[in-house]
Design a protein around this motif. Structure first.
Motif, short mmCIF file in Angstrom:
data_model
loop_
_atom_site.label_atom_id
_atom_site.label_comp_id
_atom_site.label_asym_id
_atom_site.label_seq_id
_atom_site.Cartn_x
_atom_site.Cartn_y
_atom_site.Cartn_z
N ASP A 4 0.74 -1.13 0.12
CA ASP A 4 0.20 0.07 -0.03
C ASP A 4 0.83 1.07 0.00
N GLN A 5 1.99 1.25 0.73
CA GLN A 5 3.03 2.48 0.62
C GLN A 5 3.37 2.57 -0.60
N PHE A 19 12.75 1.76 -4.09
CA PHE A 19 11.48 1.65 -3.13
C PHE A 19 10.94 0.34 -3.77
N LYS A 20 11.01 -0.70 -2.83
CA LYS A 20 10.30 -1.95 -3.03
C LYS A 20 9.27 -2.51 -2.21
N ALA A 21 8.60 -3.33 -2.60
CA ALA A 21 7.60 -4.07 -1.81
C ALA A 21 7.23 -5.35 -2.20
N PHE A 22 6.81 -6.18 -1.26
CA PHE A 22 6.66 -7.56 -1.58
C PHE A 22 5.09 -7.72 -1.43
N LEU A 30 3.07 5.83 -3.00
CA LEU A 30 4.51 6.39 -3.37
C LEU A 30 4.50 6.64 -4.87
N ARG A 31 4.37 5.51 -5.53
CA ARG A 31 4.53 5.45 -6.99
C ARG A 31 3.33 6.49 -7.54
#
Length: 140
Positions: free
Chosen positions: A81-82, A128-131, A86-87
């Protein structure tokens, strides 16, 4: 519980750094003086230190899943979600200097992740990354 990291890095202009990190990236600010500013990057302390003679670094690029990843770089592993928020904010800003536009890397493999790379006004690369599944962070 993980503890926040601390990173000090050079910038050529503090007000330019403030506009980028506090404005564009939404970081809170902490202590500061004429030569540095503390920023709160998702709960981590990053400190922009003034180096007026700083030149944009010629960065090494390493191939990772078909993209030229700049080295060095720094950033944060966000929740999905963050990352999406940000994207969206960065894609709406025509001045975002993308190195690697938002995408999913290692699709269908261990370590699958959403990632994006951009450059700050002083030439520092950020990722910035997310899983979808945080267990993939160190998956082999």
């Amino acid at each position: 519980m993980a503890r926040p990291f601390h990173l000090a890095f050079p910038v050529r202009d503090l007000e330019e750094a403030r506009a980028f990190y506090a404005g564009k990236m939404g970081c809170g600010t902490g202590r500061e003086d004429a030569h540095w500013i503390d920023f709160d990057l998702y709960g981590h302390q990053i400190v922009a230190h003034l180096d007026p003679a700083l030149k944009d670094a010629v960065q090494v690029r390493n191939q990772v899943d078909g993209a030229d990843v700049p080295v060095p770089h720094f950033g944060v592993v966000l929740t999905m979600d963050q990352w999406e928020a940000l994207r969206s904010r960065l894609e709406e800003d025509d001045d975002t200097q993308w190195v690697i536009t938002p995408r999913v890397r290692f699709k269908g493999e261990p370590g699958e992740q959403a990632t994006m790379f951009l450059i700050d006004p002083s030439g520092n690369a950020l990722e910035f990354k997310a899983f979808a599944d945080d267990a993939m962070l160190f998956a082999k």
